[in-house]
Design a protein around this motif. Structure first.
Motif, short mmCIF file in Angstrom:
data_model
loop_
_atom_site.label_atom_id
_atom_site.label_comp_id
_atom_site.label_asym_id
_atom_site.label_seq_id
_atom_site.Cartn_x
_atom_site.Cartn_y
_atom_site.Cartn_z
N LEU A 167 0.82 -1.21 0.00
CA LEU A 167 0.00 0.00 0.00
C LEU A 167 0.86 1.26 0.00
N LEU A 168 2.08 1.16 0.52
CA LEU A 168 2.99 2.31 0.54
C LEU A 168 3.56 2.61 -0.83
N ASN A 169 3.73 1.57 -1.62
CA ASN A 169 4.38 1.73 -2.92
C ASN A 169 3.40 2.24 -3.98
N ASP A 170 3.93 2.96 -4.95
CA ASP A 170 3.13 3.36 -6.10
C ASP A 170 2.96 2.15 -7.01
N MET A 171 1.71 1.70 -7.13
CA MET A 171 1.46 0.47 -7.89
C MET A 171 1.48 0.74 -9.40
N ASP A 172 2.12 -0.16 -10.11
CA ASP A 172 2.16 -0.10 -11.57
C ASP A 172 0.82 -0.61 -12.09
N TYR A 173 -0.11 0.32 -12.30
CA TYR A 173 -1.51 -0.04 -12.53
C TYR A 173 -1.88 0.17 -13.99
N HIS A 174 -2.08 -0.93 -14.72
CA HIS A 174 -2.48 -0.85 -16.13
C HIS A 174 -3.89 -1.43 -16.24
N PHE A 175 -4.87 -0.55 -16.41
CA PHE A 175 -6.26 -0.99 -16.39
C PHE A 175 -6.68 -1.54 -17.75
N SER A 176 -7.30 -2.71 -17.70
CA SER A 176 -7.91 -3.30 -18.89
C SER A 176 -9.21 -3.96 -18.45
N PRO A 177 -10.38 -3.46 -18.89
CA PRO A 177 -11.66 -3.95 -18.36
C PRO A 177 -11.85 -5.45 -18.55
N ILE A 178 -12.40 -6.09 -17.53
CA ILE A 178 -12.68 -7.51 -17.61
C ILE A 178 -14.00 -7.75 -18.34
N PHE A 179 -14.99 -6.91 -18.03
CA PHE A 179 -16.29 -6.98 -18.71
C PHE A 179 -16.43 -5.74 -19.58
N GLU A 180 -16.53 -5.94 -20.90
CA GLU A 180 -16.63 -4.80 -21.83
C GLU A 180 -18.07 -4.29 -21.82
N ALA A 181 -18.39 -3.45 -20.84
CA ALA A 181 -19.76 -2.96 -20.68
C ALA A 181 -20.22 -2.16 -21.90
N ARG A 182 -19.32 -1.34 -22.44
CA ARG A 182 -19.72 -0.44 -23.52
C ARG A 182 -20.14 -1.21 -24.78
N SER A 183 -19.56 -2.38 -24.98
CA SER A 183 -19.89 -3.14 -26.19
C SER A 183 -21.33 -3.65 -26.16
N HIS A 184 -21.94 -3.69 -24.98
CA HIS A 184 -23.31 -4.21 -24.87
C HIS A 184 -24.37 -3.11 -24.93
N ALA A 185 -23.97 -1.87 -24.58
CA ALA A 185 -24.94 -0.76 -24.60
C ALA A 185 -24.19 0.54 -24.86
N PRO A 186 -23.58 0.68 -26.03
CA PRO A 186 -22.69 1.84 -26.28
C PRO A 186 -23.38 3.19 -26.20
N GLU A 187 -24.55 3.31 -26.83
CA GLU A 187 -25.22 4.61 -26.87
C GLU A 187 -25.68 5.06 -25.48
N ALA A 188 -26.26 4.13 -24.73
CA ALA A 188 -26.75 4.47 -23.39
C ALA A 188 -25.61 4.85 -22.47
N ILE A 189 -24.51 4.09 -22.56
CA ILE A 189 -23.35 4.36 -21.70
C ILE A 189 -22.70 5.68 -22.06
N ASP A 190 -22.57 5.97 -23.35
CA ASP A 190 -21.99 7.25 -23.77
C ASP A 190 -22.85 8.42 -23.29
N ALA A 191 -24.15 8.25 -23.33
CA ALA A 191 -25.06 9.31 -22.90
C ALA A 191 -24.88 9.59 -21.40
N VAL A 192 -24.74 8.51 -20.60
CA VAL A 192 -24.56 8.67 -19.16
C VAL A 192 -23.21 9.33 -18.87
#
Length: 704
Positions: A167-192
């Motif tokens: 927790l003290l160290n700066d974590m090397d954090y590379h985010f890659s979504p596990i569930f591609e939410a946008r691919s299932h509802a792109p227009e609604a998600i973009d609007a939100v």
């Protein structure tokens, strides 16, 4: 880590994952317990010293199996983690998983990971993993997941130091979504995302899923989201099922090669073997009964010596103060009001500590979950939800958090019945009353070498409260005619040796809360009561000596007897005495006098106040300050019979009254808050008061 002076770190995990053990190790006694804003859900926070110069605020979020909430407790998790404007929004999330149930526990992790908050995964209960033949390659798993993975044995504190360093160290954090939410509802998600200035797809997706119950949204914002759901044909249920399948597919990929099962070396499953005994349809109840029997026997046997020592210490303190301080009103207030009142509650610390020690041990070992499972079979027959078992068992400690715990019950009628009957369970506040009255009327002797009669009587009162609760629930089921039924769904944790540090912390915290919360009330009431018992209207108090001398001029009385009569006259003619005499006709059929009547009224503030009130009343004008409260109550004479005031009939009547009467005004307040109105609290007060009066009246007449 964040540039904040004190970063916030949230602990999240499934129930029984060891989250509370880790929280205790990280924070020790530097804990605070309150409520999350706007809801009656316990908020546990604490300060953790990561090293000599850095510290962090730890937030223990409610246990949940999924980010999709089924209760108010679980809803808190997304309300905090999904809203960066929330003051409790953390810099880092530490997800604790039960490594022995690895695959199922990872579902929550994958959901939290997609919220795009720096995350650390803690594999807890690695000692159990080692015994079951599972093999987890945490380094490979860390590479697969892209987050630090830390093996841990939280109950023993092993791995906590590694977590602090991480927790003290700066974590090397590379985010890659596990569930591609946008691919299932792109227009609604973009609007939100555009509407709320959100960057994370999954946060926007969850706002569409949970907008109806999201407390951070205004009514207008909820309406806008509802319009978006309808406009873009956002099918919440279908997408949730699709999400779950996608996540488990991803989990299978993550653990492939990282987790191996060696079935040839699996040892015997001791938990399953023990469950055949502890959850047996006959032996399970017998064992539970024996454990209860042990607890109540111990409360009397083990606490007797320290209680007598505390009682004597406060008596000697009052004597020393009266001899040391100059005579006057303040000295009398201190020696006759405050010291006896506070002593009347501190004396019960040993018994409270023993009670909560046993409760903590049962929870630590995993046995309490078996009790819930066992009692569920009984509860359902009386119209209660299986989840009602948890509030009822919690009610043995205190009705207030127990009633708050009913919010996990989805069915409103079943929740209402549980709220209504929970105060009938004997809480720890009744323990001081029970023990002192039992000591006065039940002989301190054993039926056999280990079965103490007083312990049997105490256990009987707790069982009586439980019996009254389930019978009342059955009647309410008939009245409310609830047809909906829910079932208890819970995971039985593996059996473990108790972590004694956690048991010690629980004993300390519960005893401290008991003393200080009750102590504040008792301190205030002791002062008020002493004033009302020391002063009266007109010149009645000033003429006390004159009146008594006139009444006893033909009697041969010693100086001590004359003094006692004068002080008794003063007490009867004080404001407190006049009030007590006013209500005496209503309580005399129960075997009570006006002094007991005063204690009945004051103890509505908190049940523990009964003992403090009696200590104060019996200390007014008392010359023998070294006498304990128990001795004074035992010496009290009934003027109508010339015998002891606390006979078997009167003592039993009082015990029954307090077993059934509404516990305190704080309980009424929390019922009002949970039911959002005065209808049910008032009905509850009338029902329990009527039941207590009727049963106490019957008891008194049976034993008279």
């Amino acid at each position: 880590m964040s540039n904040r002076t004190i970063p916030k770190i949230a602990l999240v995990g499934n129930p029984n994952s060891g989250k509370s053990s880790l929280f205790n190790h990280l924070t020790g006694l530097n804990q605070k317990i309150g409520n999350f804003p706007g809801v009656t859900v316990d908020k546990k926070t604490g300060i953790c010293h990561l090293d000599a110069t850095h510290k962090a605020e730890i937030i223990d979020l409610p246990g949940t199996y999924s980010i999709y909430p089924n209760s108010t407790d679980e809803k808190i998790v997304f309300d905090i983690l999904g809203n960066k404007n929330n003051p409790l929004h953390p810099d880092i999330v530490v997800v604790i998983v039960d490594a022995s149930n690895f695959k199922r526990n990872l579902l929550l992790f994958t959901q939290l990971y997609d919220l795009h908050i720096p995350t650390v995964l803690v594999l807890n209960m690695m000692d159990i993993v080692e015994k079951t033949g599972l093999s987890i390659d945490e380094k490979k798993l860390s590479q697969e997941l892209g987050v630090p993975v830390i093996p841990m044995k939280a109950r023993r504190g092993k791995g906590v130091d590694v977590l602090k360093k991480t927790l003290l160290n700066d974590m090397d954090y590379h985010f890659s979504p596990i569930f591609e939410a946008r691919s299932h509802a792109p227009e609604a998600i973009d609007a939100v995302k555009e509407m709320f200035s959100i960057n994370e797809d999954y946060v926007a997706y969850q706002m569409l899923q949970q907008h109806r119950i999201n407390q951070s949204l205004t009514k207008n914002e909820k309406n806008l989201l509802t319009d978006l759901v309808e406009k873009h044909n956002f099918s919440r249920d279908d997408l949730r099922r699709k999400e779950t399948l996608d996540r488990y597919a991803a989990i299978n990929d993550f653990i492939d090669g990282s987790v191996k099962e060696n079935f040839t070396t699996l040892p015997k499953h001791w938990t399953q073997r023990l469950d055949r005994i502890f959850t047996h349809k006959i032996f399970g109840y017998v064992i539970f009964f024996l454990i209860l029997f042990l607890i109540f026997q111990s409360i009397f046997a083990w606490a007797e010596v320290p209680m007598d020592l505390i009682d004597l210490t406060f008596s000697e303190l009052a004597t020393w103060l009266s001899e040391t301080l100059p005579p006057g009103v303040l000295t009398r207030l201190l020696t006759e009001g405050i010291v006896p009142g506070i002593g009347g509650i501190v004396i019960f610390i040993p018994q409270i500590a023993i009670l909560f020690a046993f409760i903590a041990i049962l929870e630590e070992t995993g046995y309490m979950s078996r009790v819930v499972f066992l009692m569920d079979k009984i509860m359902r027959k009386f119209g209660l939800n299986g989840k009602s078992v948890v509030p009822l068992i919690s009610g043995v400690a205190c009705a207030i958090p127990a009633i708050m715990a009913t919010r996990t019950i989805e069915n409103w009628k079943e929740r209402l019945i549980t709220i209504f009957v929970t105060p009938l369970m004997s809480c720890s506040a009744r323990l001081p009353i029970y023990t002192i009255l039992i000591a006065l009327i039940v002989p301190d002797r054993s039926l056999f070498w280990f079965i103490n009669l007083q312990g049997v009587a105490l256990m009987g009162l707790y069982l009586l409260g439980f019996l009254a609760a389930i019978i009342s629930a059955w009647f309410m089921k008939l009245i409310l005619k609830s047809k909906e039924r829910s079932f208890l769904v819970m995971e039985l944790p593996t059996y473990k040796m108790p972590r004694w540090k956690n048991v010690g912390i629980t004993m300390f915290e519960k005893s401290k809360t008991f003393v200080f919360e009750a102590g504040k009330i008792i301190f205030a009431i002791s002062i008020v009561l002493w004033v009302f018992a020391s002063y009266g209207p007109g010149d009645r108090m000033d003429k006390a000596e004159e009146v008594i001398l006139a009444e006893t001029q033909n009697q041969q009385l010693t100086e001590q007897e004359l003094h006692n009569k004068i002080e008794s006259y003063k007490l009867e003619n004080s404001y407190a005495g006049i009030f007590g005499k006013t209500i005496e006709p209503a309580i005399k059929p129960l075997g009570y006098d006006w002094k007991i009547g005063i204690a009945l009224i004051t103890s509505f503030a908190a049940r523990e106040v009964f003992v403090g009130t009696m200590a104060t009343i019996y200390s007014i004008g008392e010359t023998d300050d070294e006498m304990t409260i128990k001795s004074r109550m035992r010496r009290e004479i009934n003027p109508d019979t010339g015998g002891p005031r606390y006979t078997l009939a009167t003592g039993s009547s009082l015990l029954i009254f307090y077993a059934f009467a509404m516990q305190c005004m704080s309980t009424l307040a929390i019922v009002y808050r949970e039911t959002k109105g005065w209808k049910w609290p008032v009905l509850q007060l009338l029902y329990m008061s009527g039941l207590a009066y009727l049963c106490a009246f019957i008891t008194y007449n049976i034993f008279s």
